[in-house]
Write an enzyme that holds these catalytic residues in place. Sequence first.
Site, mmCIF file in Angstrom:
data_model
loop_
_atom_site.group_PDB
_atom_site.id
_atom_site.type_symbol
_atom_site.label_atom_id
_atom_site.label_comp_id
_atom_site.label_asym_id
_atom_site.label_seq_id
_atom_site.Cartn_x
_atom_site.Cartn_y
_atom_site.Cartn_z
ATOM 1 N N TYR A 1 0.840 -1.200 0.000
ATOM 2 C CA TYR A 1 0.000 0.000 0.000
ATOM 3 C C TYR A 1 0.873 1.248 0.000
ATOM 4 O O TYR A 1 2.046 1.220 0.394
ATOM 5 C CB TYR A 1 -0.945 0.015 1.207
ATOM 6 C CG TYR A 1 -0.275 0.193 2.551
ATOM 7 C CD1 TYR A 1 -0.052 1.471 3.060
ATOM 8 C CD2 TYR A 1 0.117 -0.899 3.318
ATOM 9 C CE1 TYR A 1 0.557 1.642 4.305
ATOM 10 C CE2 TYR A 1 0.706 -0.726 4.550
ATOM 11 C CZ TYR A 1 0.932 0.543 5.041
ATOM 12 O OH TYR A 1 1.536 0.722 6.268
ATOM 13 N N CYS A 2 0.292 2.352 -0.462
ATOM 14 C CA CYS A 2 0.949 3.663 -0.437
ATOM 15 C C CYS A 2 -0.150 4.719 -0.322
ATOM 16 O O CYS A 2 -1.304 4.396 -0.050
ATOM 17 C CB CYS A 2 1.818 3.876 -1.672
ATOM 18 S SG CYS A 2 0.916 3.800 -3.241
ATOM 19 N N THR A 3 0.185 5.972 -0.526
ATOM 20 C CA THR A 3 -0.767 7.061 -0.291
ATOM 21 C C THR A 3 -2.000 6.979 -1.187
ATOM 22 O O THR A 3 -3.134 6.954 -0.712
ATOM 23 C CB THR A 3 -0.090 8.425 -0.489
ATOM 24 O OG1 THR A 3 1.077 8.499 0.331
ATOM 25 C CG2 THR A 3 -1.037 9.559 -0.128
#
Length: 516
Positions: A354-356
């Site tokens: 996951y990331c922003t």
Amino acid sequence: MPSSTSPDQGDDLETCILRFSDLDLKYTSLINPSSSLQAELDGSTKKKYSFAKKKAFALFVKTKEVPTKRSFECKEKLWKCCQQLFTDQISIHRHVATQHADEIYHQTASILKQLAVTLSSSKSLSSADEKNPLKECLPHSHEVSAWLPDTSCFNPDELISGHGSEEGEVLLYYCYRDLEDPQWICAWQTALCQHLHLTGKIRIATEGINGTVGGSRLATRLYVEVMLSFPLFKDDLCKDDFKTSKGGAHCFPELRVGVFEEIVPMGISPKKISYKKPGIHLSPSEFHKEVEKFLSQANQEQSDTILLDCRNFYESKIGRFQGCLAPDIRKFSYFPSYVDKNLELFREKRVLMYCTGGIRCERGSAYLKAKGVCKAVFQLKGGIHKYLEEFPDGFYKGKLFVFDERYALSYNSDVVSECSYCGAQWDQYKLCSTLQCRQLVLTCPACQGQGFTACCVTCQDKGSRKASGPTQDNFKEECECTARRPRIPRELSRHVQQPVSPEPGPDAAEDGPVLA
């Protein structure tokens, strides 16, 4: 797809520059290529170099234009760069030529690469006698102005963030798709954002577009409508691809639009690791179920699943998923080296990334997949942004770091970080008080009241001494305190190890739109 005039047209070279997207460049004497480099070039290459550099210079200047209320009534132009306001063309050109030579150089190199690709493919396209499907997308006009929304029915103040009754908004989005002429898209995006009084950062490449812009709600709504109806993006973008949050034009110091090799800098050519081979996308609800299953296991150390945060350490420090592995890296361009150095950690594992906003996972997951050691690689579609919209009190705890002057968004009341000086719970970043430093620091009000406003003792000492000479241009990416940290850490265990050293400030060239 619209394209600029060929640089092989000789005497008409400057005319094609002035005609390109209606960019104005009158003072070309400021941007002559270096004599040492040009002496090595033959006549044809010199023309291409001159064309590319003029085009790069004109595009850079164009991105520094700022809208004014009077611009609705006359053709007055203003430019803002490096926190300075320029009222005439000569002064902004002189400033760009003397202070931004590196940016012009890199932009020139990007344009030359694109020219090489275009020229090498032109013969095969013409001999095939087939219509280019991208060019068919824009059949009526190559002029930028033809693709701007009609705002004549609105009061100018309605478009300007902070002048209306409603609070402004910030958009975050990306779109991976092949673009034949990123330079034209760059000019169009610049004109579009100026037309709507939007500020922000937009990265464009042959692999797509990545942007975050702020303005009034009316302006952001019009921007989304234009993007969703634009022929090159309408089949790849949908309304749900735009993440929204409270903010406005004030969240960014200026508008920055540029052409790069990658729309998020992983440091590896898109030709080697393509966005077309990413991990399996999971919706927020699907990802939530996977995290729930992972956290329910009695011994997560022995699990076949790794919950991987592929953001920078100063992002995960103030907010992250429970039980995640948060790499102690300060740039996404370090991520491939981190994977290589810790490859055994991922062997025969199911990886939940996951990331922003999702963009870093697109190619990050592609890189991890290409190593061939994982059972499977999954990624959170829409990133933390979309997850928190659906699960504000879910498994993500703390704030969501964003690459603008807000620094963070809050969806829950959890505080997972602490003051760097006293250890009290605190998660509100501020820039180091020493002008030459760009690090972010977590210092609570009590410690700020005692004068602890720098990222470390060294910077605190620098700040207390009177600086000699101008300092505003002597920014450093690293302070002495962060220079001691390992560039690429080796994980000793599966446990999350949060860094204790000060936090480097956001790198606009990396996540700036990295952002997503």
